[in-house]
Write an enzyme that holds these catalytic residues in place. Structure first.
Site, mmCIF file in Angstrom:
data_model
loop_
_atom_site.group_PDB
_atom_site.id
_atom_site.type_symbol
_atom_site.label_atom_id
_atom_site.label_comp_id
_atom_site.label_asym_id
_atom_site.label_seq_id
_atom_site.Cartn_x
_atom_site.Cartn_y
_atom_site.Cartn_z
ATOM 1 N N GLY A 112 0.841 -1.198 0.000
ATOM 2 C CA GLY A 112 0.000 0.000 0.000
ATOM 3 C C GLY A 112 0.867 1.236 0.000
ATOM 4 O O GLY A 112 1.833 1.331 0.772
ATOM 5 N N HIS A 164 9.887 37.157 -0.456
ATOM 6 C CA HIS A 164 11.040 36.574 -1.138
ATOM 7 C C HIS A 164 12.226 36.523 -0.185
ATOM 8 O O HIS A 164 12.463 37.490 0.537
ATOM 9 C CB HIS A 164 11.413 37.431 -2.347
#
Ligand SMILES: Cc1cc2nc3c(=O)[nH]c(=O)nc-3n(C[C@H](O)[C@H](O)[C@H](O)COP(=O)(O)OP(=O)(O)OC[C@H]3O[C@@H](n4cnc5c(N)ncnc54)[C@H](O)[C@@H]3O)c2cc1C
Length: 463
Positions: free
Chosen positions: A179, A442
């Site tokens: 899984g 930024h």
């Protein structure tokens, strides 16, 4: 023992519900058969993230020279100490819930709760004695456990579930993970980082199959690069545990393959805890392993409610908590809106991380939308470059006609902390152009969201 509200189970569904109910002025009791905090705090979200943090620190140390650093002596791990740290973090979180229960004057009743007709709950204590409680409203939040497949019976030693996977006494040399949802991938990444040889077996054509295909493919590339073997379109037909380790007989497109390992982790989903809690006696309707509820978590029997992993919807901690809050606010007569299950973020905390919300590209197309897709790779992000984590990207999907933000899919370092931007924006029905005009700081990884949106609208700067 008469309360306004009794909550059965103290996971992120139950304990959060109890606190909100107490804030709203109700007299509340929580019945818990194990540890406060449920699966999430004790056996799920939190201890796994503690293990993954150890893996991340270890990976950084192994790659210290990439950052111009030298380490004198060998970098090694102490597997038992890593496990012990994770258990310690879980224990601390559970104690935190204990504190919150006290602070909010919530009665915690230890024992196994069973609902009865007439808005009553029987609690069987550890010594076998039974006490009867009653309330105006009974909320079932009994959660779920690891799902067992008939051909993968868990013996807890060689074929294990997630509880054993986070408490193994010895680190396995080889591990098969069946899984590749979030739980399977997180454990595969953790054990691989610790030095275990890991093979993932996935029935579907892609790993992390609920994610956008581009994300699944990138994840497969990244995990393979880190040394994990991945078998997709494959299923374990049977296991043999009679030898020293475990043998898994895997059906693949090319025929049968036999894998050998020390342990096999079955990570094929969950099964709700709805047995022996009085649902039949009380007449509460279920479908397969889920309790049926309406938009406000009322069952078919007045005065009985259910939330969290026991009801349909994404089996996630934040969903359980949101459902519980909504449920008690409705009981209190507040104006509440049904939860938008289309705007629930889902995260996988491996390296790289995955975070997504809304429709995949395939789903959006199937739903008939004409779409605009934008993608921005972290390899073009200054922050990602500086951090040494340039793998991954942000992908956004917009409705071309009205600008609705249909889906956001991210893979990369720290993206699980970035997805909330898309959740809030979608909740506020923000369009792509509004995201573009919202100045992002930024240098940050979050600039990639703005740039991906810009790419969708032909305005990208850094590509
Ligand atoms: C390995 C793993 C990792 C996960 N990681 C994440 C993640 O990173 N993020 C995320 O959002 N989700 C994660 N999940 C899922 C998350 O843990 C569940 O969605 C969440 O715990 C569900 O909350 P709940 O309150 O419905 O149930 P649970 O947390 O399961 O709590 C149910 C509680 O009820 C108790 N109980 C059961 N029956 C009775 C009874 N009859 N009487 C009294 N008490 C009873 C149980 O002992 C348990 O404490 C993870 C799950 C696993 C297994």
């Amino acid at each position: 023992m008469k309360f306004d509200i009794i909550v059965l189970g103290s996971g992120p569904g139950g304990y959060v519900t109890a606190i909100r109910a107490s804030q709203l002025g109700f007299k509340v009791a929580v019945v818990e058969k194990e540890n406060l905090g449920g699966i999430c705090l004790n056996w799920g979200c939190i201890p796994t993230k503690a293990l993954l943090k150890s893996a991340q620190v270890f990976d950084y140390l192994k790659h210290a020279s990439d950052y111009g650093l030298t380490i004198s002596g060998e970098v090694d791990k102490d597997f038992n100490a890593v496990i012990a740290r994770s258990r310690g973090v879980a224990e601390g979180m559970s104690k935190g819930v204990q504190f919150l229960m006290k602070k909010n004057k919530i009665e915690v009743i230890d024992g196994f709760g069973k609902v009865k007709p007439g808005k009553k709950v029987d609690v069987t204590k550890a010594d076998g004695s039974v006490i009867e409680l009653s309330a105006d409203h009974i909320i079932i939040a009994t959660g779920a456990r690891s799902r067992e497949l008939p051909n993968l019976p868990q013996d807890g030693k060689k074929v294990i579930g997630y509880r054993q996977a986070m408490t193994l006494a010895e680190q396995p040399k080889k591990m098969i993970v069946v899984g590749s949802g979030a739980i399977g991938v997180e454990f595969a990444h953790f054990y691989n980082s610790m030095g275990t040889e890991v093979t993932i077996v996935e029935f579907m054509p892609n790993i992390v199959p609920v994610e956008d295909e581009d994300i699944s493919k990138q994840m497969e590339r990244s995990l393979k690069k880190s040394g994990i073997k991945i078998m997709t379109n494959s299923s374990v037909e049977k296991v043999d545990t009679t030898g020293e380790g475990v043998k898994a007989f895997v059906k693949t497109a090319k025929g049968e393959e036999i894998l050998e390992a020390d342990v096999l982790l079955s990570a094929v989903g969950i099964k709700s805890n709805i047995e022996n809690i009085g649902l039949e006696e009380t007449g509460i309707a279920t479908d397969r392993d889920k309790i049926l509820v309406n938009d406000f978590y009322q069952t078919n029997i007045p005065g009985y409610y259910a939330i969290g992993d026991v009801v349909p919807g994404q089996a996630l901690a934040h969903v359980a908590s949101a459902e519980g809050i909504l449920c008690v606010e409705k009981i209190a007569g507040l104006h509440v809106e049904p939860l938008d299950y289309g705007n629930i973020p889902g995260c996988t905390y491996a390296t790289p991380e995955i975070a997504s919300v809304g429709m995949t590209e395939k789903k959006a197309k199937e739903a008939g939308y004409e779409i605009k897709v934008g993608k921005f790779p972290f390899s073009a992000s200054g922050k990602a470059k500086a951090a040494g984590t340039p793998d991954g990207f942000v992908k956004v999907i917009f409705d071309a006609k009205y600008g609705e933000w249909l889906g956001c899919h991210m893979i990369g370092a720290g993206v699980t902390d970035m997805i909330a931007e898309a959740v809030v924006a979608r909740k506020l029905e923000t369009t792509g152009h509004e995201i573009l005009k919202a100045v992002h700081p930024h240098p940050t990884m979050s600039e990639a969201v703005m740039e991906a949106v810009a790419e969708a609208y032909g305005e990208v700067i850094h590509l």
